[in-house]
Scaffold this active site. Structure first.
Site, PDB file in Angstrom:
ATOM      1  CG  ASP A  46      34.035  22.545  65.518  1.00  0.00           C
ATOM      2  OD1 ASP A  46      34.192  23.699  65.607  1.00  0.00           O
ATOM      3  OD2 ASP A  46      34.025  21.671  66.304  1.00  0.00           O
ATOM      4  CE1 TYR A  51      35.184  17.140  70.194  1.00  0.00           C
ATOM      5  CE2 TYR A  51      36.176  18.071  68.489  1.00  0.00           C
ATOM      6  CZ  TYR A  51      34.836  18.244  69.211  1.00  0.00           C
ATOM      7  OH  TYR A  51      33.966  18.952  69.545  1.00  0.00           O
ATOM      8  CE  LYS A  79      34.071  22.933  69.953  1.00  0.00           C
ATOM      9  NZ  LYS A  79      34.494  22.131  69.190  1.00  0.00           N
ATOM     10  CG  HIS A 112      33.871  21.571  74.783  1.00  0.00           C
ATOM     11  ND1 HIS A 112      35.173  20.584  73.965  1.00  0.00           N
ATOM     12  CD2 HIS A 112      32.670  21.448  74.217  1.00  0.00           C
ATOM     13  CE1 HIS A 112      34.338  19.730  73.260  1.00  0.00           C
ATOM     14  NE2 HIS A 112      33.077  20.492  73.212  1.00  0.00           N
TER      15      HIS A 112
END
Length: 327
Positions: A46, A51, A79, A112
């Site tokens: 994931d 990030y 995402k 997201h």
């Protein structure tokens, strides 16, 4: 080697029930974690643009494809970040992610958050007049973005599309407008935030759920779920770690679970699935009857400006000036 249980999406594709989360890791930790995970049986990864470590994931994938696994043996989720909600930005954002991780396609691509930021001003564009707040794009609706998302599988760059952090109301809105149900909704879910109504709705509509932060987290200075006496007692009883018990609680509820760790021992341990008895499951479930904790609440407050928007209709959001624009 066991690769764990497999679940089905409404597209007909399958998704491994246990995956590796890659959020909130220090530089260069994720590359190592992904390599360890894949070498020890994980097939579900994931990721997310925000990030800021997808390039690390890409480096890890080069180490394990094709020497350890074929690309088609992995299930990779990423995402769409808030700054790419405008329809013309959606495919470009997907292309950026694919370039970062070095693959031709994703298995699942999610919106997201149900929140739009203006494009072209970085991941967290500053509000022009409110210090400490992020700028919002209040013109682009969730339906606008979802219409662009559901076109992506036609490009061959993604196998399925879905959403993350969406409420029942938000799901109903995009489905009513397009007739297309998301393949998945990734949400925070654990014993202190069971989200029973949302879980029931998604099950009824055939929308797969993935639970992030299944172990809770310590971002907000609250006790760790793994430290709760009930969790520790059951872990001792069944000869497992508290983390394994919490992962098993999510598995018992029938959705996929993506615990995150960068420590080799914990990565391997979290993947070793145990089964809870009905009695033990119910004992842990009781925790949520007396407490309600959303660890990931307007989460970017932990590492970005505040979002002045009501997403979940939680008490903490009562003073928010804006609401999510669904249509």
């Amino acid at each position: 080697m066991s690769f764990g249980k497999i679940l089905s999406l409404n597209t007909g594709a399958t998704i491994p029930q246990i995956g590796l989360g890659t959020w909130l890791s220090k530089p260069n930790e994720v590359e190592n974690a992904v390599e360890i995970a894949v070498r020890n049986g994980y097939r579900h990864l994931d990721l997310a643009r925000v990030y800021e470590n997808q390039d690390e994931v890409g480096r890890a994938l080069k180490k394990v494809i094709p020497s350890v696994v074929k690309r088609e043996d992995l299930f990779i989720t990423s995402k769409l970040w808030n700054n790419a909600h405008q329809p013309k930005e959606v495919e470009k954002a997907l292309d950026e992610t694919l370039a970062q991780i070095g693959t031709d396609y994703l298995d699942l691509y999610l919106i997201h958050w149900p929140v739009a930021f203006p494009p072209g001003q970085g991941l967290f564009p500053k509000h022009p007049s409110k210090e400490g707040e992020v700028a919002l794009d209040l013109d682009t609706s969730l339906v606008d973005t979802w219409k662009a998302m559901i076109e992506l599988p036609k490009t061959g760059k993604v196998r399925a599309v879905g959403v993350s952090n969406f409420t029942v109301e938000q799901l109903k809105g995009i489905i009513a407008a397009t007739g297309v149900k998301p393949a998945a909704n990734q949400i925070e879910a654990h014993p202190l935030l069971p989200q029973d109504d949302l879980v029931a709705y998604c099950k009824q509509e055939g929308i797969h759920l993935t639970a992030y932060s299944p172990l809770g987290n310590n971002l907000v200075g609250k006790p760790k779920l793994t430290d709760y006496p009930a969790v520790q007692a059951i872990a001792k009883k069944v000869g497992a770690t508290p983390a394994q018990v919490l992962v098993a609680w999510g598995v018992y509820r029938g959705y996929s679970v993506i615990p995150k760790s960068v420590q080799e021992e914990r990565i391997i341990s979290n993947f070793k699935q145990i089964e809870l008895s009905k009695e033990d499951y119910e004992e842990i479930t009781k925790l949520g009857q007396t407490q309600h904790t959303r660890y990931v609440f307007n989460i970017p407050c932990n590492y970005s400006p505040r979002w002045d928007i009501n997403i979940f209709n939680e008490p903490e959001e009562e003073k928010a000036s804006n609401k999510v624009k669904i249509q």
